[in-house]
Design a protein around this motif. Sequence first.
Motif, mmCIF file in Angstrom:
data_model
loop_
_atom_site.group_PDB
_atom_site.id
_atom_site.type_symbol
_atom_site.label_atom_id
_atom_site.label_comp_id
_atom_site.label_asym_id
_atom_site.label_seq_id
_atom_site.Cartn_x
_atom_site.Cartn_y
_atom_site.Cartn_z
ATOM 1 N N GLY A 1 -8.425 0.758 -2.185
ATOM 2 C CA GLY A 1 -9.175 2.017 -2.278
ATOM 3 C C GLY A 1 -8.272 3.150 -2.720
ATOM 4 O O GLY A 1 -8.705 4.096 -3.375
ATOM 5 N N GLU A 2 -6.993 3.065 -2.360
ATOM 6 C CA GLU A 2 -6.067 4.119 -2.758
ATOM 7 C C GLU A 2 -5.421 3.823 -4.107
ATOM 8 O O GLU A 2 -5.086 4.737 -4.852
ATOM 9 C CB GLU A 2 -4.984 4.243 -1.678
ATOM 10 C CG GLU A 2 -4.166 5.504 -1.799
ATOM 11 C CD GLU A 2 -3.185 5.634 -0.643
ATOM 12 O OE1 GLU A 2 -3.639 5.566 0.519
ATOM 13 O OE2 GLU A 2 -1.990 5.796 -0.916
ATOM 14 N N TRP B 1 0.848 -1.189 0.000
ATOM 15 C CA TRP B 1 0.000 0.000 0.000
ATOM 16 C C TRP B 1 0.887 1.245 0.000
ATOM 17 O O TRP B 1 0.697 2.177 -0.776
ATOM 18 C CB TRP B 1 -0.896 -0.071 1.233
ATOM 19 C CG TRP B 1 -1.841 1.067 1.438
ATOM 20 C CD1 TRP B 1 -2.023 2.166 0.649
ATOM 21 C CD2 TRP B 1 -2.764 1.203 2.523
ATOM 22 N NE1 TRP B 1 -2.994 2.969 1.178
ATOM 23 C CE2 TRP B 1 -3.458 2.401 2.322
ATOM 24 C CE3 TRP B 1 -3.068 0.431 3.649
ATOM 25 C CZ2 TRP B 1 -4.451 2.846 3.208
ATOM 26 C CZ3 TRP B 1 -4.042 0.875 4.519
ATOM 27 C CH2 TRP B 1 -4.725 2.064 4.306
ATOM 28 N N GLU B 2 1.894 1.247 0.876
ATOM 29 C CA GLU B 2 2.748 2.434 0.957
ATOM 30 C C GLU B 2 3.603 2.624 -0.288
ATOM 31 O O GLU B 2 3.893 3.748 -0.670
ATOM 32 C CB GLU B 2 3.627 2.364 2.215
ATOM 33 C CG GLU B 2 2.837 2.644 3.480
ATOM 34 C CD GLU B 2 3.714 2.921 4.676
ATOM 35 O OE1 GLU B 2 4.890 3.270 4.495
ATOM 36 O OE2 GLU B 2 3.213 2.786 5.808
ATOM 37 N N LEU B 3 3.995 1.521 -0.933
ATOM 38 C CA LEU B 3 4.757 1.661 -2.178
ATOM 39 C C LEU B 3 3.882 2.253 -3.281
ATOM 40 O O LEU B 3 4.361 2.936 -4.178
ATOM 41 C CB LEU B 3 5.291 0.301 -2.642
ATOM 42 C CG LEU B 3 6.604 -0.184 -2.047
ATOM 43 C CD1 LEU B 3 6.980 -1.516 -2.675
ATOM 44 C CD2 LEU B 3 7.723 0.821 -2.285
ATOM 45 N N ALA B 4 2.570 1.953 -3.205
ATOM 46 C CA ALA B 4 1.593 2.534 -4.124
ATOM 47 C C ALA B 4 1.927 2.280 -5.584
ATOM 48 O O ALA B 4 1.747 3.153 -6.432
ATOM 49 C CB ALA B 4 1.434 4.029 -3.862
ATOM 50 N N ASN B 5 2.407 1.099 -5.872
ATOM 51 C CA ASN B 5 2.663 0.746 -7.270
ATOM 52 C C ASN B 5 1.475 -0.062 -7.795
ATOM 53 O O ASN B 5 1.123 -1.096 -7.230
ATOM 54 C CB ASN B 5 3.950 -0.081 -7.352
ATOM 55 C CG ASN B 5 4.386 -0.286 -8.788
ATOM 56 O OD1 ASN B 5 3.545 -0.471 -9.673
ATOM 57 N ND2 ASN B 5 5.682 -0.230 -9.018
ATOM 58 N N LYS C 1 -15.490 3.954 -6.331
ATOM 59 C CA LYS C 1 -14.399 4.910 -6.558
ATOM 60 C C LYS C 1 -14.298 5.259 -8.049
ATOM 61 O O LYS C 1 -13.632 6.208 -8.417
ATOM 62 C CB LYS C 1 -13.055 4.309 -6.117
ATOM 63 C CG LYS C 1 -13.064 3.739 -4.720
ATOM 64 C CD LYS C 1 -12.455 4.687 -3.723
ATOM 65 C CE LYS C 1 -12.560 4.117 -2.308
ATOM 66 N NZ LYS C 1 -12.298 5.099 -1.273
#
Lengths: 567, 324, 75
Positions: B94-95, B63-67, B126
């Motif tokens: 969701g992000e 999630w934090e890497l957001a790739n 979303k």
Amino acid sequence: MDTQWMKTDVLIIGGGTAGTMAAIKAKQANPEGEVLILEKANIRRSGAIAMGMDGVNTAVIPGNSTPEQYVREITISNDGILNQKAVYQTGKLGFGVIQELESWGVKFQKDAQGEYDLKQVHRVGKYVLPMPEGKDLKQILTRQVKRHKAKVTNRVMATRVLVKDGRAIGAVGFDVRNGDFVVIQAKAVVLCTGASGRLGLPASGYLYGTYENPTNAGDGYSMAYHAGAELSNIECFQINPLIKDYNGPACAYVASPFGAYTANAEGNRFISCDYWSGQMMLEVWKELNSGKGPVQLKMTHLDEDTIAEIETILWANERPSRGRFHEGRGENYRTHGVEMNISEIGLCSGHSASGVWVNEKAETSVPGLYAAGDMASVPHNYMIGAFVFGMLAGTNAVEYVAGLDHADPDPEFLEAEKTRIYAPLTRPNGVPHTQVEYKLRRLVNDYLQPPKVDNKMEIGLRNFARYHETLDLMGARDPHELMRCMEVHFIRDCAEMAARASLYRRESRWGLYHYRVDYPDKNNDEWFCHVNLKKDDSGNMVLFKRPVEPYIVEVDLEREVYDVAVR
Amino acid sequence: MFADTDSELNEWLEMLRSPELSDRLVAVKTLQHLGDEDALDPLIAALQDESTAVQKLAVTALWELANPKAVPALIGCLVSSDEEIRDEALSALGELISPDHLMLLLDAVQRDSVNMQLSILILLRKIHDAQSLPYVLPFFEAEQAALREAAVTTLRYLNQVERCQPAIALMSDADDTVRRATALTLGHLADAEVVPTLCQALTSDADWQVRRNAAKSLALHANAEAVPALQTALSDDHWQVRKFTLQALQKTPDNHTLPALIKALTDEYSDVRRDAAIALGNLRNPAALNALQQSLDDPDRDVCIFTQRAIQSIQEPTPETSNA
Amino acid sequence: MALATQRVDVPVIVDESKCLEKCTACIEVCPLDVLAKNPETGKAYMKYDECWFCLPCEKECPTNAITVQIPFLLR
């Protein structure tokens, strides 16, 4: 201990809201330029939004409001004393910031149609945009700092800005873990160190039970002052209506769209507007002293599902320990109002107007020195304003450094500063910083807490001036304690500035923030101006009037007085 | 601080494959903090770790890497037997999801897992894409109330959908939560039966939250046909129904409601009194002035302010333009 | 200067049976830098009573070994 030397083009002191944005924007403006964030904690979880944020207070979204309307509202709520051009930047550039944050993964509340779900909390206009999923804001910003390849040095605290020939050329400080002396040469310095949040002592008596993140000890206020920069409207304190003892916000902003409201003990509303202002705080103060208190955030009339939803939002974000606090006291929103109280005083332009003087380019009065966020004097700037001014500081600093060379710091200054910093380590059995800080902040409460009284403030000022001697008794046993000791130095500087600025403005303004018993009325003839202060060439604190810049948005302040207590 | 060279990254990656659980936990946590893109594939592999604690931390790290490359693997986590992993994966998705992932989601929503279906219905909100409609509609007849509720809620987020007959039928669902969600969704639909159906719900549903939501939706429709039902609802037992009914009546001023509005000025709840004052102001009928004058003494500051404004708007023929 | 050692009730409680010796997650994220490793046990503990009860230490702990209480004076 060793000395570490570093060099960078742009040095950003403080990696919170404004600082991370300043770094990202500086790298966007010039990817080849070197940008370093100096952070005394760890940027993953530092600053005012360490645990996220539950909403935006100053969202100027096209179709809902205009920058002109926003400037009008802030002009009125700050009693006319502001640089409208600076406030206009937040209104104009804030929407772009919100869109960029969204592209990075920050979630703002939207309705089913995908439109921003703005709420009205100000007297006029909708500027509040909830962020129910805002708990990861800091991780998202950290990721962007990394992706933009800005450098980060954690756990180093700056103590002074280096100045040569009138321009900022770097900073000096120390590693709060290994104690190394750190000298950083930079072509431009951006101060983003947050509020002066450890000025007053919370009623609980716990030194770190403050509204602001207690790492924000007024570092930047003090460093800017010693660098020769002007500070502005320091007498316009930050005072907030908070949950009694807990010192987090009761969050009427979050709960009021669900039907909760601020009420007196009888359950009746006594203010028309939950937006935090000095005028609102004065009404809270009066109500608390009227016999109709205590004041509470009332939710007991709401149904189970609504209360559960409010709890989910309030307990996930910004102050996640809030639920634990209520539980520990056997209190529940279903059966109890949330008792509220007036917070300790602080300095913070994010909420009020007290900060380092900046223009609409985030420039301070010292060339090469920029300021942004809670510590930069742009009234009611909040989180979006911190992002906007971080952006302005980052981009303008990059422009400023083009063609500039590093300057060598004065060795005598470095030696003197080294001696000053490490003095407490030479007295390991000196008075502990906790006691020195407690007494200082207790004096702040005794003598500066509004309503402000001339005679009391004079006594306070004498105490703060003499407190240098007490600081010289302070002892530290390790670099961590040394950090706290140097923070007490910052706090003392802020206390003296707060006392002098409050005595200088001989009128009352901004509701409770500057309510003077000896001068209870507003006096526009003499005091429609900023009160600025600076360190003069002989090292004295001087105060002076600075005229309010010509308005760019017309506001008739005679007719439109900020009033939240319509009777 | 942590590693800033490849060799140090490799040490953590190696530790992520250690037979010791405690080593793998430390490794996955450290990789989360490092945020190094080179850890993407090993972290995706860690979603299959035998320990659910490692799996969950791997979800957080991804999630934090957001790739977006991690999206298919994270969708797989939605069927985990561990509730915390499912929740964390849903938050991460969701992000991370974008309209590019629509086909992937529509494929996943057909998988035979209630947890998967519920999560995908939420994620489709979303994207706001009407292409989802044929995939959402079958859930209106799902056995589980949670799926019916999620589906009719998702319908509200599909912007271009203006008519949807099958949704109206859900207004008689046996489950309260389904009817509550349906009542809100009907505020955004334009089928001819919508307003009568909402009026029926407002006056006769057994659940007060359904009645309140019906009032909210009727305020969106602002249809004069609803006035008789709204007038009836002014005597609802629940104050929130009365409050939102008044907000609907503010949109369709009708002099027949004057006596009921005046009565509402003395309601036990200040929110109701405030909205009654606003509704009376909108009527612009001088017959309300006497009652409003008395409300100027209301102990609640907000009620006084809105009463004052109502009196002004009745006395001044032109609508108030100042926004102060 | 004469000094006394005083006992204080600290907000951060570490379950040593769960705390991993190689892990420093809580120490790295604490804004106030109040956590440290006990050199004898390798376990984390609250070294300085300067807590903002902001909870990153608790949230970031990979084994749920940390509980943060509201500081006693506020409780």
